[in-house]
Design an enzyme around this catalytic site. Structure first.
Site, PDB file in Angstrom:
ATOM      1  N   ASP A   1      59.252 -25.619  35.622  1.00  0.00           N
ATOM      2  CA  ASP A   1      58.537 -26.622  34.624  1.00  0.00           C
ATOM      3  C   ASP A   1      57.338 -27.218  35.245  1.00  0.00           C
ATOM      4  O   ASP A   1      56.540 -27.323  34.805  1.00  0.00           O
ATOM      5  CB  ASP A   1      59.664 -27.666  34.181  1.00  0.00           C
ATOM      6  CG  ASP A   1      60.743 -27.020  33.129  1.00  0.00           C
ATOM      7  OD1 ASP A   1      60.419 -25.885  32.797  1.00  0.00           O
ATOM      8  OD2 ASP A   1      61.864 -27.482  32.952  1.00  0.00           O
ATOM      9  N   CYS A   2      57.436 -27.479  36.414  1.00  0.00           N
ATOM     10  CA  CYS A   2      56.583 -28.184  37.377  1.00  0.00           C
ATOM     11  C   CYS A   2      55.546 -27.050  38.022  1.00  0.00           C
ATOM     12  O   CYS A   2      54.386 -27.496  38.124  1.00  0.00           O
ATOM     13  CB  CYS A   2      56.891 -29.166  38.328  1.00  0.00           C
ATOM     14  SG  CYS A   2      58.255 -28.420  39.400  1.00  0.00           S
TER      15      CYS A   2
END
Lengths: 385, 136
Positions: free
Chosen positions: A129-130
């Site tokens: 996600d990051c």
């Protein structure tokens, strides 16, 4: 009167330090004696320039947009270890290219970087996600990346064995090409100029020592891997007669030069990095003056038969570096030509450069913040079930 | 008719076989041995000039390779890049005519072209790849 590191550094600051190389000091001691040399000389420079496989560089590339958590990384098709934070890798000197094999490897990537060449960076990832990006491909140079730290786990071996070959076939080793039937004997140490030979008991060389590394100022980070201070030593000189102490070295790759850091290929063996290392030894007292005055005729090493594919190679006896440097030694009643693998020519250049740095006040001594181990055992790896 | 110069490396088990005889008898070649180091039960080296028909030479070379003899072309010239050389000395280990040697004062590598037999062994022995070979 013993001297301290602080007193010697004060002399360097004033431009008054007396500095000679570990070869020049031998004649000085013969002429004036250990006591006078200990009083008159402040620093002796030692050096070596040879193949050192346990070498590599830590690199930080900076972040792409969108960013990637690099999981697998290749530099010019040579795999780099990426099991660190998102864009940190370690490129090891001996890693081989996946497309060119033994022609090109980690050492060549390091040499290309310090030569200012563009290096292709390819990375893959599973995506998070990051760090959403899954693939990245671009070119880097030494200037375009953040840190580039040469970090060598084992360099500057305190002595090394001579390699020869009793078998009937040519063998290809990290000690070079060994011709059949004792056709040659290769050695790899700068002997009387070599750093740890001149401080055999690690009195002045330790963790934190400032050094010359690849053309820049670097440091001793720790004892080297396989550090083996308990190796057999000559009773008179205290110098080990086979591989013993080692150093873990660190320095800024961005300040280094191809003059003192070169990729090397050992035919049918693999790739390695030739590293130039220079270490200053302060003549604190008469004992240090004595150690640095020991010359090649009193420095011995062990001859090993590399044709035995075993951990314990057959020991064929002891020989002095004076004999090795003459170009021929005797093994089992046969005259065997010798060849060096480390460059005494380049090591002398390094010892002179370091001497000039100190004389001109560009390089100060750093007292070790911790001694190298003197009683650590070197363990073998056995199969356990 | 043509001539070809080659360097042969024999494994120990082939040293006692009449290989030159086979080249003469089966392939109608005229071998001229320029240099040889062959001892029973040891690896052997031979610098050889072969004269004969093109087909005979090609078949003769295939025969040598089939019986596991390493065949390399003989070099025309050896070039040492002195700017790039670090004088490590790894090449002198394989140079039996001692064309490559260390100067015992400066410890700089020296190359005496007159002693060089063009065997080419120094090329792979140089870890920095600064010795190059030109073939005929």
């Amino acid at each position: 009167m013993p001297k301290t590191f602080a007193e010697i550094n004060e002399k360097i600051r004033k431009g008054e330090a007396v500095v000679v190389t570990a070869e020049e000091v031998i004649d000085l001691v013969r002429e004036k004696g250990e006591k006078r040399v200990a009083e008159e000389v402040d620093v002796v420079t030692t050096a070596t320039f040879g193949p050192m496989c346990s070498s590599g560089a830590l690199l930080n590339f900076g972040h792409s947009d969108p960013p990637i958590k690099m999981q697998k990384v290749w530099l010019n098709d040579v795999p780099a270890y990426a099991g660190l934070a998102a864009v940190d890798v370690y490129i090891g000197a001996t890693e081989l290219s996946e497309t060119r094999g033994m022609e090109y490897g980690g050492a060549q990537v390091i040499e290309d970087l310090i030569s200012g060449k563009k290096v292709k960076l390819r990375a893959t990832s599973y995506g998070t996600d990051c760090y959403p990006r899954k693939e990245f491909e671009s070119y880097i140079t030494l200037d375009s990346i953040n840190q580039a730290i040469l970090f060598n786990p084992r360099n500057a071996y305190q002595n090394y064995s001579v390699a020869t070959n009793s078998s009937d076939r040519t063998i290809y080793t990290y000690m070079g090409i060994l011709l059949p039937n004792f056709g040659n004997a290769n050695y790899c140490n700068c002997s009387q100029l070599s750093p740890l030979i001149n401080d055999p008991l690690y009195r002045t060389i330790g963790v934190g020592t400032r050094i010359f590394l690849g053309g820049a100022q670097g440091y001793i980070a720790w004892e080297g891997t396989q550090h083996n201070p308990l190796q057999k030593r000559d009773e008179k000189t205290k110098i080990p007669v086979a591989p013993a102490g080692t150093l873990c070295l660190i320095g800024n790759l961005k300040e280094m030069s191809r003059d003192f850091l070169r990729a090397a290929i050992f035919h049918k063996y693999g790739i390695t990095l030739t590293v130039g290392v220079g270490i200053p030894i302060p003549l604190l007292d008469e004992e240090m003056a004595h150690f640095v005055s020991i010359s090649d005729e009193e420095i011995y090493t062990t001859i090993l038969d590399y044709s035995a594919p075993k951990r314990e190679k057959p020991n064929l006896g002891r020989v002095s570096y004076k004999e090795l440097r003459k170009g021929e030694i005797e093994i089992k009643k046969k005259r065997v030509p010798t060849a060096p693998l480390s460059s005494l020519y380049k090591a002398r250049e390094i010892a002179q450069v370091l001497k000039e740095w100190i004389k001109k006040g560009k390089f100060f001594l750093q007292e070790p913040i911790q001694r190298l181990p003197v009683d650590e055992k070197f363990k073998p790896l056995d199969i356990r079930r | 008719m043509m001539k070809k110069r080659i360097v042969l490396t024999f494994p120990p088990e082939l040293v006692d076989q009449p290989i030159i005889y086979r080249l003469v008898k089966d392939y109608d070649l005229v071998p001229n041995i320029l240099r040889a180091q062959v001892t029973p039960k040891e690896e052997g080296k031979m610098v050889l000039e072969l004269e004969g028909g093109k087909e005979g030479i090609n078949k003769g070379l295939k025969y040598l390779e089939d019986i596991k003899i390493d065949v390399q072309p003989l070099a025309k010239d050896i070039k040492l890049d002195e700017q790039e050389c670090t004088s490590c000395g790894a090449c002198i280990a394989v140079c039996s005519p001692k064309a490559l040697s260390m100067n015992k004062e400066s410890w700089k590598l020296e190359f005496d072209r007159d002693r060089c037999l063009l065997c080419g062994l120094c090329v792979p022995a140089c870890p920095l790849g600064v010795i190059q070979v030109e073939f005929e």
